[in-house]
Design an enzyme around this catalytic site. Structure first.
Site, PDB file in Angstrom:
ATOM      1  N   GLY A 172       0.759  -1.320   0.064  1.00  0.00           N
ATOM      2  CA  GLY A 172       0.145  -0.096   0.069  1.00  0.00           C
ATOM      3  C   GLY A 172       0.930   1.362  -0.002  1.00  0.00           C
ATOM      4  O   GLY A 172       1.852   1.462   0.899  1.00  0.00           O
ATOM      5  N   VAL A 202       3.721  -1.350   3.819  1.00  0.00           N
ATOM      6  CA  VAL A 202       3.169  -0.061   3.407  1.00  0.00           C
ATOM      7  C   VAL A 202       4.323   0.745   3.101  1.00  0.00           C
ATOM      8  O   VAL A 202       5.261   0.691   3.894  1.00  0.00           O
ATOM      9  CB  VAL A 202       2.592   0.417   4.592  1.00  0.00           C
ATOM     10  CG1 VAL A 202       1.727   1.992   4.346  1.00  0.00           C
ATOM     11  CG2 VAL A 202       1.153  -0.314   5.092  1.00  0.00           C
ATOM     12  N   LYS A 203       4.197   1.724   2.134  1.00  0.00           N
ATOM     13  CA  LYS A 203       5.274   2.804   1.696  1.00  0.00           C
ATOM     14  C   LYS A 203       4.714   4.142   2.218  1.00  0.00           C
ATOM     15  O   LYS A 203       3.594   4.493   2.022  1.00  0.00           O
ATOM     16  CB  LYS A 203       5.471   2.769   0.141  1.00  0.00           C
ATOM     17  CG  LYS A 203       6.066   3.789  -0.090  1.00  0.00           C
ATOM     18  CD  LYS A 203       7.036   3.497  -1.524  1.00  0.00           C
ATOM     19  CE  LYS A 203       6.688   4.421  -2.334  1.00  0.00           C
ATOM     20  NZ  LYS A 203       7.268   3.976  -3.715  1.00  0.00           N
ATOM     21  N   THR A 204       5.467   4.914   2.773  1.00  0.00           N
ATOM     22  CA  THR A 204       5.290   6.197   3.156  1.00  0.00           C
ATOM     23  C   THR A 204       6.482   7.083   2.957  1.00  0.00           C
ATOM     24  O   THR A 204       7.513   6.719   2.660  1.00  0.00           O
ATOM     25  CB  THR A 204       4.615   6.186   4.668  1.00  0.00           C
ATOM     26  OG1 THR A 204       3.862   7.529   4.826  1.00  0.00           O
ATOM     27  CG2 THR A 204       5.509   6.005   5.961  1.00  0.00           C
ATOM     28  N   ASP A 251      12.281   2.624  -0.444  1.00  0.00           N
ATOM     29  CA  ASP A 251      11.848   2.451  -1.769  1.00  0.00           C
ATOM     30  C   ASP A 251      12.133   3.548  -2.461  1.00  0.00           C
ATOM     31  O   ASP A 251      11.467   4.494  -2.559  1.00  0.00           O
ATOM     32  CB  ASP A 251      10.252   2.044  -1.736  1.00  0.00           C
ATOM     33  CG  ASP A 251       9.718   1.897  -3.242  1.00  0.00           C
ATOM     34  OD1 ASP A 251      10.663   1.400  -4.056  1.00  0.00           O
ATOM     35  OD2 ASP A 251       8.596   1.810  -3.597  1.00  0.00           O
TER      36      ASP A 251
END
Ligand code: 5RP
Length: 294
Positions: A172, A202-204, A251
């Site tokens: 996500g 999750v990427k944030t 990422d």
């Protein structure tokens, strides 16, 4: 040839030894199925439990952005140094060597270009095609607070359902819009919503105040996007602070492929992520590799 009675009994059943169980190194992932864990192990190093994902999927809404005009020339030479490649299926099929056998995280949402409302995305890859491409995960943008918030979350939950059927992890990606605050409160909200609704990880974005509360309140691994290009030392410092405060890696795109020395930069980022190399030392390492390459 099959064993026969004339052969002496040499079997060893280790009756005094309980069967070993290897713990899975990723937060919140211990109850996943074998296929899902195996795919995650192509993304996250089983040794460090962290990843350096090389993000080059920007073209799906930005077109040929700086550094990605010729992915064959600028990105393929970096593949040896990344743990994982994050890209679109178009780039994977047309440019990425099929001999690349690390994890591929496939961009699976899209629709609008930078000229339009970005949150207006749909699912852009079927689970069947992701499996055909031997993807290690699919990635979907989630626009918490965006105009099409509910649809983007529905995109994610549909991919989670399909992914759970076939053992495909879903990343996500919390998107930050122009009008949305980039603070810990927003990142906590967005990452937690992704995790609660089934994202495998999750990427944030990293925030300088309170990032550790973002990782603490998200029950699954978090990786950080790099964001806009920063001076190399600042990007290495951000990566260090992120993993130090609980991120499972990066990422990272522009801060690697727009660097003056991308091959040196990705290796310095890997030192920070996998070996906790302090930023000052990592920057010196970057400069040494850069000087050696020129
Ligand atoms: C685009 C993405 C990118 O993969 C992400 O932003 C990482 O790249 P960068 O480090 O350049 O921000 O998800 O929506």
């Amino acid at each position: 040839m099959a064993d026969t009675d004339s052969i002496p009994e040499t079997k060893e059943f280790f009756l005094d030894k309980p069967q070993s169980a290897t713990p899975f190194p990723l937060k919140g992932c211990q109850n996943l199925d074998w296929g899902m864990k195996n795919r995650l192990s192509r993304i996250f190093s089983p040794k460090s439990g962290r990843t350096v994902m090389l993000a080059v999927d920007h073209g799906y809404f930005m077109g040929p952005t700086s550094g990605l005009e010729r992915i064959d020339v600028t990105i393929n030479p970096l593949l040896d140094y990344a743990d994982t490649l994050m890209c679109t299926r178009g780039i994977l099929r047309s440019i990425t060597p099929a001999t690349f056998n690390k994890g591929v995280v496939l961009r699976a949402s899209g629709g609008p270009s930078i000229l339009k409302e970005l949150s207006d995305e749909h699912i852009a890859v079927s689970m069947e095609d992701a499996l055909r491409l031997n993807a290690a995960a699919v990635a979907v943008q989630v626009f918490v607070g965006g105009e099409f918030e509910t649809r983007s979350i529905h995109n994610m939950t549909q991919l989670v359902d399909a992914g759970n059927r076939y053992g495909m992890p879903v990343l996500g990606v919390t998107a930050v819009g122009k009008d949305l605050a980039r603070d810990a409160k927003y990142m906590r909200l967005a990452t937690r919503i992704c995790a609660e609704l089934g994202a495998t990880y999750v990427k944030t974005y990293f925030v300088s105040e309170g990032f550790e509360t973002v990782t603490a309140s998200c029950p699954v691994p978090i990786v950080i996007a790099g964001g806009k290009k920063l001076p190399e030392k600042e990007a290495l410092t951000m990566a260090f602070q992120a993993v130090d405060q609980g991120a499972a890696g990066v990422d990272m795109g522009r801060n690697i492929f727009q660097s003056e020395a991308p091959i040196a930069m990705i290796q310095a980022v890997a030192k920070v992520v996998h070996e906790n190399m302090p930023p000052k030392q990592a920057y010196e390492y970057y400069l040494t590799l850069k000087a050696g390459a020129s």
